[in-house]
Design an enzyme around this catalytic site. Structure first.
Site, PDB file in Angstrom:
ATOM      1  N   PRO A   1       0.744  -1.607  -0.140  1.00 44.61           N
ATOM      2  CG  PRO A   1      -0.012  -1.092   2.444  1.00 44.61           C
ATOM      3  CD  PRO A   1       0.787  -1.547   1.025  1.00 44.61           C
TER       4      PRO A   1
ATOM      5  CB  SER B   1      -2.517   3.699   1.136  1.00 42.71           C
ATOM      6  OG  SER B   1      -2.062   4.798   2.527  1.00 42.71           O
TER       7      SER B   1
ATOM      8  CD  GLN C   1      -0.545   2.896   5.577  1.00 45.26           C
ATOM      9  OE1 GLN C   1      -1.518   3.263   4.414  1.00 45.26           O
ATOM     10  NE2 GLN C   1      -0.150   3.154   6.443  1.00 45.26           N
TER      11      GLN C   1
ATOM     12  CE1 TYR D   1       1.169   5.673   7.869  1.00 45.97           C
ATOM     13  CE2 TYR D   1      -0.685   5.937   7.105  1.00 45.97           C
ATOM     14  CZ  TYR D   1       0.542   5.710   6.479  1.00 45.97           C
ATOM     15  OH  TYR D   1       1.985   6.106   6.053  1.00 45.97           O
TER      16      TYR D   1
ATOM     17  CB  THR E   1       2.273   2.435   8.389  1.00 50.46           C
ATOM     18  OG1 THR E   1       1.929   1.636   7.072  1.00 50.46           O
ATOM     19  CG2 THR E   1       3.629   2.701   8.970  1.00 50.46           C
TER      20      THR E   1
ATOM     21  NE  ARG F   1       9.336  10.726   3.625  1.00 51.09           N
ATOM     22  CZ  ARG F   1       8.050  10.121   3.657  1.00 51.09           C
ATOM     23  NH1 ARG F   1       6.815  10.227   2.882  1.00 51.09           N
ATOM     24  NH2 ARG F   1       8.114   9.251   4.843  1.00 51.09           N
TER      25      ARG F   1
ATOM     26  CE  LYS G   1       3.968  -1.026   4.295  1.00 47.17           C
ATOM     27  NZ  LYS G   1       5.861   0.462   4.022  1.00 47.17           N
TER      28      LYS G   1
ATOM     29  CB  SER H   1       8.703  -1.911   6.345  1.00 46.51           C
ATOM     30  OG  SER H   1       8.712  -1.183   5.071  1.00 46.51           O
TER      31      SER H   1
ATOM     32  CG  HIS I   1       7.820   3.967   5.329  1.00 46.86           C
ATOM     33  ND1 HIS I   1       6.272   3.494   5.754  1.00 46.86           N
ATOM     34  CD2 HIS I   1       7.097   5.443   4.723  1.00 46.86           C
ATOM     35  CE1 HIS I   1       5.748   4.000   6.087  1.00 46.86           C
ATOM     36  NE2 HIS I   1       5.800   5.081   4.549  1.00 46.86           N
TER      37      HIS I   1
ATOM     38  NE  ARG J   1       8.603   7.770   0.620  1.00 43.63           N
ATOM     39  CZ  ARG J   1       8.260   8.538  -0.112  1.00 43.63           C
ATOM     40  NH1 ARG J   1       8.913   8.639  -0.807  1.00 43.63           N
ATOM     41  NH2 ARG J   1       7.154   9.759  -0.188  1.00 43.63           N
TER      42      ARG J   1
ATOM     43  N   GLY K   1       6.933  -1.661  -3.969  1.00 39.02           N
ATOM     44  CA  GLY K   1       6.266  -0.123  -3.748  1.00 39.02           C
ATOM     45  C   GLY K   1       7.031   0.846  -4.859  1.00 39.02           C
TER      46      GLY K   1
END
Length: 382
Positions: free
Chosen positions: A80, A109, A130, A132, A158, A167, A254, A276, A278, A281, A332
């Site tokens: 996702p 997501s 997925q 949060y 997640t 980022r 995740k 993972s 991510h 990121r 991904g």
């Protein structure tokens, strides 16, 4: 450059870069801080060699796997990812259709741009949702109830994104949702008019899972503020245990990276974990999922479905992860660049390319089924 000229991840990436305005390409391609972990994710596979067997009679190959109670026709799935209609107007519709065609799992997501219900209508195949963990506990339970009503078989929480990563590529262009570009960012959009035409001539951008909670107009809550203001950094194992019990079915975490956390996931009743970082990121300098895979499989692999994602670009990468004990491998950027380049035909070509590579590589390894892959067929460079 045409879609028929794309034979691997790097070809799709180049095609996407030619089509997308710079800020959007960098949103997909970028990672946190110095992007060390991003580069390491793929490089980790290079330190591992395959040792094939021969003369094993491999005329027919079965690459199917079962993860979290769902049978996949091949051992990769579409992880996702958020905001897909930014990359191409077909967005998740393209990914859902392509994944359904290839008999594999895809994820929707919380920041998806089509609804869970529409995704279910496009493909009746394996699917995860997925989400949060929000400060608003009622919202968390509302999202789980909606997923259950939509027919989603597995939840994927997640756990590595209680705040957004640093980022810097996005900061340099001013990229944000809603758009708040600086002059350099706006110039990048001006020189890629085909993307702008697609954006303006198709339906308005939406976040159906969150539109009652995150308003995207005027001075409303932005995506960056969503992470800093709505997500709950105080999330604990007790909170997740309550959600696992409330869901009462396949539940996956995740973003697990340590043996201790993997063991705790088993203890609270999770049925799957995804190793993972991510895609590099979030926490730059963190270890690659592939490098952590063996010790976590050794610790909990007989009690929970262990998956991984990050840096997967080839069928040989998938075989190496499966040989270490992963049940399946998430993709991904591998499908996001093809999506950006060509919509559903791009995703379909990318998944078909991966399917072909895995089948060919299994034959070259002397394996007729995934369960024949083992660490006996691997050697690590010092």
């Amino acid at each position: 450059m045409r879609l028929t000229d794309c034979y691997n991840f790097h070809d799709f990436r180049r095609m996407a870069k030619r089509r997308l305005p710079g800020p959007i390409f960098d949103y997909i391609d970028g990672a946190a801080d110095d992007e060390v972990t991003y580069r390491r994710n793929s490089a980790a596979f290079e330190a591992c060699d395959l040792v094939p067997d021969v003369l094993r009679g491999v005329a027919e190959v079965d690459m199917s796997v079962t993860v979290m109670g769902q049978k996949l026709a091949m051992p990769v799935y579409c992880s996702p990812t958020a905001l897909q209609r930014l990359f191409h107007h077909q967005g998740e519709r393209a990914v859902a259709a392509a994944a359904g065609k290839h008999g594999t799992m895809f994820g929707v997501s919380s920041l998806g741009t089509i609804s869970l219900e529409e995704a279910r209508q496009i493909s009746s195949g394996p699917q995860v949702y997925q989400f949060y963990f929000h400060k608003d506990r009622g919202l968390n339970h509302e999202m789980m109830a909606r997923a259950k009503n939509a027919g989603v078989q597995a939840m994927m929480l997640t756990v590595d994104s209680i705040t957004g990563g640093n980022r810097e590529r996005d900061k340099r262009t001013g990229f944000a949702i809603p758009f708040k570009l600086n002059l350099a960012g706006m110039m990048q959009f001006a020189i890629k008019p085909s993307w702008a035409i697609d954006w303006m001539t198709h339906e308005a951008f939406r976040l159906p899972q969150l539109e009652n909670h995150v308003k995207m107009d005027g001075g409303a809550l932005s995506i960056s503020r969503y992470f800093t203001e709505m997500l709950d950094p105080s999330m604990s194992w007790n909170d997740v245990a309550d959600m696992v019990q409330a869901w009462g079915g396949q539940f996956c975490l995740k973003g697990i990276m340590s043996v201790e956390d993997a063991k705790r996931a088993v203890e609270i009743g999770c049925t799957g974990i995804v190793l993972s970082n991510h895609g590099g990121r979030q926490l730059d300098g963190s270890r690659s999922a592939f490098d952590q895979l063996a010790e976590i499989v050794d610790a909990v692999g007989d009690r929970i479905d262990v998956m991984m994602d990050g840096g997967v670009q080839r069928g040989t990468h998938v075989l190496k992860a499966l040989s270490l004990g992963a049940k399946a491998v998430g993709l991904g950027r591998y499908y996001l660049f093809p999506l950006a380049a060509a919509g559903q035909p791009g995703v379909d070509r990318a998944l078909e390319t991966m399917r072909t590579e895995i089948e060919r590589d299994m034959k070259l390894m002397g394996c007729t089924s995934v369960d024949q892959l083992s660490r006996r067929n691997l050697r690590f460079r010092s």
